[in-house]
Design an enzyme around this catalytic site. Structure first.
Site, short mmCIF file in Angstrom:
data_model
loop_
_atom_site.label_atom_id
_atom_site.label_comp_id
_atom_site.label_asym_id
_atom_site.label_seq_id
_atom_site.Cartn_x
_atom_site.Cartn_y
_atom_site.Cartn_z
N HIS A 140 -3.40 -8.24 -2.28
CA HIS A 140 -2.94 -7.50 -1.10
C HIS A 140 -4.12 -7.06 -0.24
O HIS A 140 -4.12 -7.26 0.99
CB HIS A 140 -2.13 -6.28 -1.57
CG HIS A 140 -1.81 -5.29 -0.49
ND1 HIS A 140 -0.56 -5.20 0.10
CD2 HIS A 140 -2.58 -4.33 0.10
CE1 HIS A 140 -0.58 -4.24 1.01
NE2 HIS A 140 -1.79 -3.69 1.02
N GLU A 141 -5.13 -6.46 -0.87
CA GLU A 141 -6.27 -5.95 -0.11
C GLU A 141 -7.07 -7.08 0.52
O GLU A 141 -7.55 -6.96 1.66
CB GLU A 141 -7.17 -5.10 -1.02
CG GLU A 141 -6.54 -3.79 -1.47
CD GLU A 141 -6.05 -2.95 -0.29
OE1 GLU A 141 -6.70 -2.98 0.77
OE2 GLU A 141 -5.02 -2.29 -0.43
N HIS A 144 -5.55 -8.16 3.73
CA HIS A 144 -5.91 -7.30 4.86
C HIS A 144 -7.22 -7.79 5.49
O HIS A 144 -7.38 -7.79 6.71
CB HIS A 144 -6.10 -5.86 4.38
CG HIS A 144 -4.83 -5.07 4.30
ND1 HIS A 144 -3.88 -5.06 5.30
CD2 HIS A 144 -4.36 -4.24 3.33
CE1 HIS A 144 -2.88 -4.27 4.94
NE2 HIS A 144 -3.14 -3.77 3.76
N GLU A 216 1.51 -3.59 6.27
CA GLU A 216 1.61 -3.44 4.82
C GLU A 216 2.62 -4.42 4.25
O GLU A 216 2.38 -5.04 3.21
CB GLU A 216 2.00 -1.99 4.46
CG GLU A 216 0.91 -0.97 4.75
CD GLU A 216 -0.38 -1.26 4.00
OE1 GLU A 216 -0.32 -1.75 2.85
OE2 GLU A 216 -1.46 -1.00 4.57
#
Length: 295
Positions: A140-141, A144, A216
């Site tokens: 997930h990070e 980003h 998100e």
């Protein structure tokens, strides 16, 4: 893998320009109250210097707000193994890896682009997640980073800290400035009080408006595609939600600014900062991930 475009160059330019204009307005108010035009030039100069500094050092400013420290591969081999595997799978450079000394479980990415990025995990998240769940969070990070949506949030956090610093500067000079004949605290004191009561919330609000909640959802979806394991991230998010209520992060100007960059809101449910969260509801994120997995 398709990377999403959030028009973050334009967002960042508008954010920095707005912050600079706000500082010039503060300088104009001080100049009017003191009768010294030099304050306009001083605050304009501070604004220009800080916007440039915030852009080039957005990662270090966010990491410093969390008192994070860099870790080597010998210290955290599991982190390096996961991040290296995912970065190679995405065909992207390896980011720096940091750890924040707090037991509130969370993680965030920061930096102006994939070549100057850092991923930070708290000690708390490393303590409660298994390797599969941690892999989901790091996926997930990293998305980003690869979607290039961390620049705006990183700069917003840095500029929010700048506004708080300006407020403290004004209050300091207000406290040391001679009181006027009516016993007031003078222009610095008045502006300092106004800055702390009005500008600090403005800083947080600007961060909220500069970051879309949809990013998100997108990072969840893209991270699940990168790891090929959406249920791992769903399981991690459940643990983060439950544990944060027991071990919330202390709500300070520094942590509030960085909170927008974290994978989950780090504050307790009734916290005022949580009411204006940039994060969508956790149950919605988990449901979307389970749908991706076919549940």
């Amino acid at each position: 893998m398709v990377h999403r475009n959030y028009h973050n160059g334009l967002k960042t330019t508008l954010l920095l320009g707005g912050m600079w204009a706000l500082l010039v307005c503060i300088g104009a108010l001080v100049a009017r109250g003191t009768g010294q035009v030099i304050w306009i030039l001083l605050f304009a100069g501070i604004g220009l210097a800080q916007t440039a500094y915030s852009y080039w050092n957005s990662a270090s400013l966010a990491l410093r707000s969390m008192n994070a420290y860099p870790v080597s591969e010998l210290e955290r081999p599991e982190l390096y193994a996961i991040v290296r595997e995912l970065a190679e799978r995405a065909g992207q450079p390896m980011p720096l890896i940091w750890v924040a000394p707090t037991m509130t479980p969370n993680a965030f990415a920061t930096g102006r682009d994939p070549n100057h990025a850092a991923v930070c995990c708290t000690e708390g998240i490393l303590a409660i997640l298994n390797e599969r769940e941690l892999r989901g969070v790091l996926g997930h990070e990293l998305m980003h980073v690869y979607n290039r949506d961390i620049l705006t949030s990183s700069v917003a956090a840095a500029m929010g800290g700048l506004i708080t610093s300006v407020a403290q500067f004004l209050m300091f000079f207000g406290a040391t400035n001679r009181r006027d004949e009516e016993g007031g605290s003078g222009i610095f004191g008045i502006l300092g009080i106004l800055a702390m009561s009005i500008l600090a919330p403005i800083a947080s609000t600007l961060i909220q408006f500069s970051i879309s909640r949809t990013r998100e959802f997108d990072a969840d979806e893209d991270g699940a595609e990168l790891t090929q394991d959406p249920l791992a991230l769903a399981s991690a998010l459940r643990k983060l939600e439950m544990t944060t209520d027991r071990r919330p992060m202390v709500d300070t100007p520094g942590t509030r600014n960085v909170a927008a960059m974290m994978i989950a809101n780090p504050f307790r449910g009734e916290s005022l900062a949580r009411l204006f969260s940039t994060h969508p509801p956790m149950d919605q994120r988990i449901a979307r991930l389970e749908k991706i997995a076919g549940y």
